[in-house]
Design a protein around this motif. Structure first.
Motif, PDB file in Angstrom:
ATOM      1  N   GLU A 145      53.780  40.861   7.244  1.00  0.00           N
ATOM      2  CA  GLU A 145      54.574  42.075   7.091  1.00  0.00           C
ATOM      3  C   GLU A 145      54.685  42.516   5.639  1.00  0.00           C
ATOM      4  O   GLU A 145      55.157  43.608   5.349  1.00  0.00           O
ATOM      5  N   ASP A 146      54.269  41.665   4.697  1.00  0.00           N
ATOM      6  CA  ASP A 146      54.362  42.036   3.289  1.00  0.00           C
ATOM      7  C   ASP A 146      53.260  43.004   2.880  1.00  0.00           C
ATOM      8  O   ASP A 146      53.337  43.629   1.827  1.00  0.00           O
ATOM      9  N   SER A 147      52.233  43.107   3.672  1.00  0.00           N
ATOM     10  CA  SER A 147      51.112  43.979   3.334  1.00  0.00           C
ATOM     11  C   SER A 147      50.749  44.845   4.527  1.00  0.00           C
ATOM     12  O   SER A 147      50.690  44.370   5.652  1.00  0.00           O
ATOM     13  N   GLY A 148      50.521  46.123   4.265  1.00  0.00           N
ATOM     14  CA  GLY A 148      50.105  47.025   5.324  1.00  0.00           C
ATOM     15  C   GLY A 148      48.605  47.161   5.422  1.00  0.00           C
ATOM     16  O   GLY A 148      48.109  47.944   6.229  1.00  0.00           O
ATOM     17  N   ASP A 149      47.874  46.436   4.578  1.00  0.00           N
ATOM     18  CA  ASP A 149      46.424  46.547   4.581  1.00  0.00           C
ATOM     19  C   ASP A 149      45.821  45.694   5.684  1.00  0.00           C
ATOM     20  O   ASP A 149      46.362  44.648   6.068  1.00  0.00           O
ATOM     21  N   TYR A 150      44.703  46.148   6.179  1.00  0.00           N
ATOM     22  CA  TYR A 150      43.900  45.392   7.139  1.00  0.00           C
ATOM     23  C   TYR A 150      42.446  45.770   6.895  1.00  0.00           C
ATOM     24  O   TYR A 150      42.160  46.727   6.141  1.00  0.00           O
ATOM     25  N   PRO A 151      41.502  45.034   7.457  1.00  0.00           N
ATOM     26  CA  PRO A 151      40.094  45.206   7.059  1.00  0.00           C
ATOM     27  C   PRO A 151      39.602  46.644   7.020  1.00  0.00           C
ATOM     28  O   PRO A 151      38.847  47.010   6.117  1.00  0.00           O
ATOM     29  N   LEU A 152      39.995  47.478   7.957  1.00  0.00           N
ATOM     30  CA  LEU A 152      39.464  48.844   7.983  1.00  0.00           C
ATOM     31  C   LEU A 152      40.045  49.720   6.877  1.00  0.00           C
ATOM     32  O   LEU A 152      39.502  50.794   6.592  1.00  0.00           O
ATOM     33  N   THR A 153      41.135  49.303   6.257  1.00  0.00           N
ATOM     34  CA  THR A 153      41.745  50.118   5.203  1.00  0.00           C
ATOM     35  C   THR A 153      41.667  49.465   3.837  1.00  0.00           C
ATOM     36  O   THR A 153      42.079  50.077   2.851  1.00  0.00           O
ATOM     37  N   MET A 154      41.134  48.249   3.766  1.00  0.00           N
ATOM     38  CA  MET A 154      41.070  47.577   2.476  1.00  0.00           C
ATOM     39  C   MET A 154      40.009  48.224   1.585  1.00  0.00           C
ATOM     40  O   MET A 154      38.956  48.634   2.060  1.00  0.00           O
ATOM     41  N   PRO A 155      40.296  48.324   0.297  1.00  0.00           N
ATOM     42  CA  PRO A 155      39.329  48.941  -0.622  1.00  0.00           C
ATOM     43  C   PRO A 155      38.238  47.954  -1.024  1.00  0.00           C
ATOM     44  O   PRO A 155      38.337  46.752  -0.798  1.00  0.00           O
ATOM     45  N   GLY A 156      37.206  48.490  -1.626  1.00  0.00           N
ATOM     46  CA  GLY A 156      36.128  47.653  -2.139  1.00  0.00           C
ATOM     47  C   GLY A 156      34.870  47.742  -1.296  1.00  0.00           C
ATOM     48  O   GLY A 156      34.905  48.047  -0.102  1.00  0.00           O
ATOM     49  N   PRO A 157      33.721  47.474  -1.912  1.00  0.00           N
ATOM     50  CA  PRO A 157      32.437  47.580  -1.198  1.00  0.00           C
ATOM     51  C   PRO A 157      32.292  46.587  -0.057  1.00  0.00           C
ATOM     52  O   PRO A 157      31.632  46.876   0.941  1.00  0.00           O
ATOM     53  N   LEU A 158      32.911  45.404  -0.184  1.00  0.00           N
ATOM     54  CA  LEU A 158      32.785  44.400   0.876  1.00  0.00           C
ATOM     55  C   LEU A 158      33.380  44.913   2.177  1.00  0.00           C
ATOM     56  O   LEU A 158      32.785  44.766   3.254  1.00  0.00           O
ATOM     57  N   TRP A 159      34.544  45.547   2.091  1.00  0.00           N
ATOM     58  CA  TRP A 159      35.214  46.007   3.303  1.00  0.00           C
ATOM     59  C   TRP A 159      34.613  47.299   3.831  1.00  0.00           C
ATOM     60  O   TRP A 159      34.676  47.576   5.030  1.00  0.00           O
ATOM     61  N   LYS A 160      34.016  48.096   2.957  1.00  0.00           N
ATOM     62  CA  LYS A 160      33.272  49.257   3.446  1.00  0.00           C
ATOM     63  C   LYS A 160      32.059  48.795   4.251  1.00  0.00           C
ATOM     64  O   LYS A 160      31.721  49.371   5.289  1.00  0.00           O
ATOM     65  N   LYS A 161      31.415  47.744   3.762  1.00  0.00           N
ATOM     66  CA  LYS A 161      30.271  47.198   4.499  1.00  0.00           C
ATOM     67  C   LYS A 161      30.737  46.558   5.801  1.00  0.00           C
ATOM     68  O   LYS A 161      30.028  46.599   6.818  1.00  0.00           O
ATOM     69  N   PHE A 162      31.941  45.966   5.770  1.00  0.00           N
ATOM     70  CA  PHE A 162      32.458  45.359   6.994  1.00  0.00           C
ATOM     71  C   PHE A 162      32.611  46.400   8.093  1.00  0.00           C
ATOM     72  O   PHE A 162      32.289  46.129   9.256  1.00  0.00           O
ATOM     73  N   ARG A 163      33.101  47.576   7.758  1.00  0.00           N
ATOM     74  CA  ARG A 163      33.263  48.614   8.773  1.00  0.00           C
ATOM     75  C   ARG A 163      31.919  48.946   9.417  1.00  0.00           C
ATOM     76  O   ARG A 163      31.833  49.093  10.640  1.00  0.00           O
ATOM     77  N   TYR A 164      30.909  49.058   8.588  1.00  0.00           N
ATOM     78  CA  TYR A 164      29.580  49.350   9.130  1.00  0.00           C
ATOM     79  C   TYR A 164      29.103  48.206  10.021  1.00  0.00           C
ATOM     80  O   TYR A 164      28.579  48.418  11.122  1.00  0.00           O
ATOM     81  N   ASN A 165      29.292  46.958   9.543  1.00  0.00           N
ATOM     82  CA  ASN A 165      28.864  45.799  10.329  1.00  0.00           C
ATOM     83  C   ASN A 165      29.635  45.695  11.639  1.00  0.00           C
ATOM     84  O   ASN A 165      29.076  45.321  12.678  1.00  0.00           O
ATOM     85  N   PHE A 166      30.918  46.025  11.597  1.00  0.00           N
ATOM     86  CA  PHE A 166      31.762  45.976  12.788  1.00  0.00           C
ATOM     87  C   PHE A 166      31.230  46.937  13.855  1.00  0.00           C
ATOM     88  O   PHE A 166      31.082  46.574  15.029  1.00  0.00           O
ATOM     89  N   CYS A 167      30.948  48.156  13.442  1.00  0.00           N
ATOM     90  CA  CYS A 167      30.427  49.154  14.397  1.00  0.00           C
ATOM     91  C   CYS A 167      29.044  48.764  14.890  1.00  0.00           C
ATOM     92  O   CYS A 167      28.735  48.917  16.086  1.00  0.00           O
ATOM     93  N   GLU A 168      28.225  48.241  13.998  1.00  0.00           N
ATOM     94  CA  GLU A 168      26.871  47.855  14.396  1.00  0.00           C
ATOM     95  C   GLU A 168      26.912  46.700  15.390  1.00  0.00           C
ATOM     96  O   GLU A 168      26.128  46.660  16.349  1.00  0.00           O
ATOM     97  N   PHE A 169      27.822  45.768  15.186  1.00  0.00           N
ATOM     98  CA  PHE A 169      27.931  44.636  16.098  1.00  0.00           C
ATOM     99  C   PHE A 169      28.210  45.103  17.524  1.00  0.00           C
ATOM    100  O   PHE A 169      27.599  44.636  18.485  1.00  0.00           O
ATOM    101  N   ILE A 170      29.124  46.035  17.673  1.00  0.00           N
ATOM    102  CA  ILE A 170      29.474  46.528  19.016  1.00  0.00           C
ATOM    103  C   ILE A 170      28.286  47.237  19.647  1.00  0.00           C
ATOM    104  O   ILE A 170      27.971  47.025  20.831  1.00  0.00           O
ATOM    105  N   CYS A 171      27.597  48.058  18.878  1.00  0.00           N
ATOM    106  CA  CYS A 171      26.448  48.788  19.424  1.00  0.00           C
ATOM    107  C   CYS A 171      25.330  47.837  19.831  1.00  0.00           C
ATOM    108  O   CYS A 171      24.737  47.982  20.910  1.00  0.00           O
ATOM    109  N   VAL A 172      25.059  46.864  18.971  1.00  0.00           N
ATOM    110  CA  VAL A 172      23.991  45.904  19.286  1.00  0.00           C
ATOM    111  C   VAL A 172      24.384  45.039  20.476  1.00  0.00           C
ATOM    112  O   VAL A 172      23.543  44.695  21.325  1.00  0.00           O
ATOM    113  N   LEU A 173      25.660  44.683  20.565  1.00  0.00           N
ATOM    114  CA  LEU A 173      26.128  43.868  21.682  1.00  0.00           C
ATOM    115  C   LEU A 173      25.855  44.567  23.014  1.00  0.00           C
ATOM    116  O   LEU A 173      25.330  43.962  23.963  1.00  0.00           O
TER     117      LEU A 173
END
Length: 1141
Positions: A145-173
């Motif tokens: 509860e101390d942080s409102g951030d979660y992977p889809l809203t976290m800044p930085g290139p790693l988490w931007k890539k995570f969003r892409y990987n997350f969507c790709e995983f579902i499509c490939v699945l």
């Protein structure tokens, strides 16, 4: 799967679907084995591969982490790191699913939970023994509860890539499971049920992540459905071909196999339909109107993908209406997604017939969005209008086009460029280039662009923004370069007589064409937008730089020969000449000598001399002076030739000026108009040239000083001569100072210059009392400039030798300057202060707030000293000061962003002081205020009530979600009128280009009432009672539902009830997007059953050879269609758990 889907299966219109060409044609008997573990040794899971077997073991079905910095162990970590190919990750998961589907499915569940930022883990016993609702409630408690951030809203290139990987995983699945596993009635049922429950959560992270997953899952299923449709059509064609063969050649076994395959494809199609219906009805229809703008944007983006990917099934009124409604969303990013989704559809001209009704219905809204307050939205709206124009010119009326035309003059360049593209498509594109070229040849023209240039000139004149030609050219530069760079055609129209069939250009048209031509030359030579567009010069690419050089050479070679002829024709017209004389500044002057074109240079100098002799207008003379200055640049070999011509011209003008001054001073009061004109005309020419050229060797200061002294002594000098003499003297002093600072001046030079400056300052000071305002203003401006130039800063930078030239104004001069300001510029003082405050606010909002508070304190102290301890509240001074305080107190005065400038607001409001220093009187004051409000329910308490209610509610993107009332999902702080029970009071809110409706219910007053009863009545929101998410939810009583939907005769016109029951669904512009659209699953399922049975069923089209299965569907854009859609006011939400929303 939801019982709503099972029980409603009979209501679902079955249609044929589609399948991948890649589908294994031999897998026709696999359905009997769906969901059963394969009897073979499984391959290693991704975790086991990454950690080497034992490291990837699971305890109670939960993957064990490998410590910080170790190899990825969980599915979430594998996807987050993105080190493995996604297809390999999915294949490994499929193998583990075939071995033990519960354990593999548990991995997938935890994957979605962890992708939401939850630290909790679903264990195997929870998965087997607990309902989804209980699991989600348990996971909700595990959030940080101390942080409102979660992977889809976290800044930085790693988490931007995570969003892409997350969507790709579902499509490939889905792609890898499309042949068998998704039909096992276990995997998809579990995943869809989980995502539906998560998407209904009050926790924003769950809702956001699950909605994105569900929408990508839906997109993957749409692709599967499309592939099924293709494969089904192929199978049908094969069957028909085999059946039509002669009896002897017909293979009955093959026919049976094709029939069996067609049957299985149809069964698969039906199952895909059910899955998509579950996602669409259970998630999309509620989340496309979520409180969070990003969630709404996800839904709209994906429905656009579905309509483009599978237009036969989704490109119809039933789905287009969601995009049309959401065009009215309050958040720019959502409106932007709508427009881009529509652009993808309008790009394909084959889809225009299906979009015709939508275009007619929402065209006005799209046109209005070209003026959207968000520039990105306005740009995309203009591009969409351009696509509509390309598809059908009849779709847009003249009024629609005119609304876009004027945007070419917008200061925001992307908007202007988009409008320029539209204007080019509509007016300036040649419809039949070959015919126009043949017509031009018959008329003896070298270019076929003559008519288009005439049309451009007419457009420019009709726009009545003649000072904005540079903006018009810049707007059209990217789309109409061929036309705008056709300088040969422009000069043909200006120089040659019109041939038969051509109209003569009028004087206004010639002036406009010259102005546009000069602007195109500047744009080509400088290769950057005009002033006011853009944030400065950007670095040109190599290609752009080459284009710039080529254009500059081309225009130089052309206008070196054409410009003297143009000046000769229009030398009597000051406006045309002033524009034409700007052209040489864009020349590549080396062409004169390299191309041996000195004769054209002589012709140009001759024409400029004639212009100087004929005109005394300031802008023309300054243009001539500037042209001489450019041609006299020392870096070019033509400098000597130009310098000789310039010196001859100045000699003649100076000689005439000297004689004219002598005549004027001798005649004194008897001077006639000719004497005055001779002095004024020559002085104007010399002043214009002295601005850009060093004319000190002609000693113009002496003659000008004599004129000024004579005017002061006699008081009869014409004001225009006095103004020009002051200006010319000023230039002379500045050029003398330049010579001294650039060289090593002698003492005599310094003394001489100081004597000149001192005498001129005295003359200017005397001119401050002149009866002519222009003379006084000129003298004041020159005094200020010279006192700045000859101030203490003159000796800085190692120039101590210039100490003798420093002048400090005495008190008399200071008082005279101050008096002049008070007499002439006091009315503009407020604008100066406003600009100062604006710059201060931009620099430091906190300091600006503190400065305002300090200023108000000083103002109050002065008032207190004047009136004593007892202030007269009715006095004019007191009321004026109070008004100033109100204006500076409002956050809108500071243009404060509610999120980014909370500290400034706190400083301004005194909130920081209230919380920093404990005051024992605060509780008593709060109690007194609460009691007073409860006793006197008057409108005077409305601001305080609104402020208190705002403290009770959280907000995101301007959309608020209730955290106090368990009965109402609305959080409006608007107070009902006294003595009236609010039923469904609608209020139109206009924000930028967006309109929406807020609905207020009786429960909203409960928040207000709790404040009126005092602070003791307030209670902290209780824990969230998570609604049931499974298929066992009972439908509400149909009779009760019918009663609920009866129109309220007391509702106001334009209210939501009036909207639903008294109008057609598509008669109003906007389907309401409410402030809070959070809904319980019970409400979702009730709405699914009661409202969407006829409109929300995904009804895939029949295969090409089975059209008999198609059924007519209602026209949902028909104003007579009285459909109670989700625009009906929703049921209440459950109380929030206090977790991040």
């Amino acid at each position: 799967r939801d019982s709503s889907n099972e029980s409603g299966a009979a209501d679902t219109v079955s249609l044929s679907v589609s399948v991948s060409e890649l589908e294994d044609p031999t897998d026709t008997k696999g359905k009997k084995k769906r969901g059963r573990p394969a009897n073979k040794k499984p391959r290693k899971s991704p975790a086991e591969k990454a950690t080497g077997g034992a490291k990837g073991r699971k305890a109670n079905g939960v993957p064990q982490t490998n410590g910080e910095g170790g190899d990825p162990v969980t599915l979430f970590e594998v996807v987050r790191m993105g080190k493995s190919a996604m297809q390999s990750v999915v294949d490994d998961w499929i193998e583990s699913y075939k071995q033990d589907r519960d354990i593999a499915l548990l991995d997938l569940i935890n994957f979605f939970i962890q992708c939401s930022g939850c630290k909790g883990t679903v264990r195997i016993e929870m998965f087997r023994n607990m309902q989804n609702a209980e699991i989600i409630r348990k996971m909700t408690e595990e959030f940080d509860e101390d942080s409102g951030d979660y992977p889809l809203t976290m800044p930085g290139p790693l988490w931007k890539k995570f969003r892409y990987n997350f969507c790709e995983f579902i499509c490939v699945l889905i792609r890898q499971c499309q042949y068998s596993i998704i039909y096992d009635e276990y995997l998809m049922d579990t995943v869809i049920s989980l995502l539906t429950g998560l998407s209904d959560s009050q926790v924003r992270a769950f809702r956001h992540t699950s909605t994105l997953a569900a929408m990508k899952l839906m997109t993957a299923l749409v692709n599967v459905a499309l592939n099924l449709s293709i494969h089904q059509d192929n199978t049908q064609r094969q069957y028909e071909a085999e059946r039509n063969k002669m009896a002897g050649k017909r293979a009955n076994e093959k026919l049976e196999l094709l029939l069996q395959k067609r049957k299985e494809l149809q069964e698969n199609q039906d199952e895909i339909e059910n899955m998509m219906n579950s996602i669409f009805k259970g998630i999309f229809v509620h989340r496309y109107r979520d409180a969070i703008a990003e969630i709404r944007a996800i839904c709209i983006e994906e429905i656009g993908v579905w309509m483009k990917m599978y237009s036969d099934a989704f490109l119809n009124d039933s789905y287009l209406k969601y995009v049309g409604w959401t065009l009215h969303d309050r958040q720019g990013e959502v409106r932007l997604k709508c427009l881009k989704a529509l652009q993808n559809l309008y790009t394909n001209r084959e889809l225009f017939p299906k979009l015709e009704l939508f275009t007619n219905r929402f065209k006005d809204r799209i046109v209005s969005m070209t003026l959207d307050k968000e520039y990105d939205v306005a740009v995309e709206a203009i591009r969409l209008i351009t696509l509509i124009l390309q598809g059908s010119e009849d779709a847009l009326s003249n009024e629609d086009c005119e609304n876009v035309y004027h945007l070419v003059y917008s200061a925001h360049r992307p908007v202007a460029v988009a409008a320029g593209e539209f204007l080019h498509r509509k007016l300036f594109s040649r419809h039949d280039p070959q015919a126009e070229e043949e017509l031009a040849k018959r008329r003896g023209r070298s270019s076929p662009n003559g008519n288009l240039l005439r049309m451009l000139v007419l457009f420019f004149l009709e726009s009545e923004l003649h000072e904005h030609a540079a903006y018009l050219v810049d707007s059209l530069w990217e789309s109409s370069q061929e036309l705008l760079k056709d300088w040969e055609c422009m000069t043909e129209l200006l120089l040659e007589e019109p041939v038969q069939g051509e109209e003569v250009l009028s004087d206004r048209q010639e002036s406009s064409l010259i102005e546009v031509m000069v602007c195109t030359i500047r744009q080509a030579a400088e290769a950057h937008p005009p002033v006011g567009r853009g944030t400065g010069k950007r670095v040109l690419t190599a290609k752009e730089r080459k284009t710039q050089i080529d254009d500059k050479n081309k225009l130089t070679e052309h206008f070196i020969m054409a410009l003297p002829m143009l000046l000769s024709k229009y030398q009597a017209d000051s406006e045309k000449v002033a524009n034409l004389l700007q052209i040489p500044m864009f020349f590549d002057l080396d062409v004169y000598s390299a191309g041996r074109m000195e004769k054209h240079l002589d012709a140009l100098l001759k024409q400029i001399r004639l212009v100087v002799e004929k005109h005394i207008e300031t802008d023309v003379l300054e243009a001539c002076s500037k042209t001489y200055s450019i041609l006299c640049s020392e870096e070019y070999t033509i400098m000597n030739r130009v310098d000789i011509a310039r010196s001859q011209l100045i000699d003649e003008i100076t000689d005439r000026f000297t004689h004219s001054v002598e005549d004027l001073l001798q005649e004194a009061e008897e001077a006639d108009d000719d004497d005055i004109y001779n002095v004024l005309s020559t002085l104007k020419r010399l002043t214009a040239f002295h601005n850009a050229h060093d004319l000190t060797r002609w000693d113009l200061f002496g003659s000008c000083y004599r004129l000024l002294k004579a005017g002061i002594e006699q008081g009869a000098m014409p004001e225009q001569i006095a103004v020009q003499a002051l200006q010319c003297s000023h230039y002379s002093i500045l050029w003398q100072l330049v010579k001294i600072t650039e060289g090593t001046p002698s003492k005599e030079d310094l003394v001489a210059l100081r004597r000149v400056v001192k005498s001129f300052l005295a003359v200017c000071q005397q001119c401050l009392s002149n009866v002519n305002t222009p003379v006084k203003e000129q003298a004041f401006m020159l005094l200020c400039d010279l006192l700045m130039v000859f101030s203490h800063q003159l000796v800085s930078g190692g120039r101590e030798g210039l100490e003798a030239l420093v002048f400090n104004p005495d008190s008399t001069l200071q008082n005279e300057l101050l008096t002049f300001i008070l007499d002439h510029y006091y009315n503009d003082y407020g604008d100066i202060i406003k600009e100062t405050l604006s710059k201060t606010r931009q620099s430091d909002k906190i300091l600006c707030a503190k400065t305002l508070i300090l200023s108000l304190q000083q103002l109050f102290n002065e008032l207190h000293q004047d009136q004593g301890p007892t202030l007269d509240r009715t006095s004019h001074t007191r009321q004026r000061h109070q008004g100033v305080g109100r204006q500076t107190h409002t956050p809108t005065h500071l243009h404060l962003d509610q999120i980014k400038t909370r500290e400034a607001v706190a400083t301004l409001d005194g909130i920081e002081f209230a919380f920093k220093y404990q005051n024992p009187h605060v509780p008593a004051l709060c109690k007194f205020m609460s009691e007073s409000m409860s006793e006197r329910r008057e409108d005077v308490w409305l601001p305080l009530i609104s402020y208190r209610n705002s403290l009770l509610t959280g907000g995101e993107d301007g959309d608020r979600m209730s955290v106090t009332s368990g009965a109402s999902s609305k959080t409006s702080s608007i107070r009902s009128k006294k003595g009236r029970t609010p039923i469904h009071k609608s209020k139109r809110i206009e924000g930028g280009s967006v309109s929406h409706t807020e609905t207020y219910t009786e429960e909203e007053s409960s928040v207000e009432a709790s404040w009126l009863r005092g602070n003791d009545s307030l209670q902290t929101p209780g824990a969230l009672t998570t609604p049931q998410l499974t298929s066992t939810v009972l439908r509400e009583n149909p009779r009760q539902a019918a009663d609920t939907h009866l129109p309220d005769h007391d509702s106001e016109p334009g209210s939501e009830n009036d909207y639903v029951h008294n109008r057609g669904l598509m008669e109003d512009d906007a389907e309401p997007i409410f402030e809070d659209v959070m809904m319980s699953s019970r409400g979702q399922l009730e709405d699914m059953n009661e409202e969407f049975e006829d409109t929300m069923v995904i009804d895939l089209p029949p295969s090409r050879n089975r059209r008999e299965r198609a059924e007519l569907r209602p026209d949902f854009f028909d104003s007579a269609a009285m459909i109670e859609d989700e625009s009906v006011s929703r049921t209440h939400t459950q109380p929030c758990s206090g977790k991040p929303v």
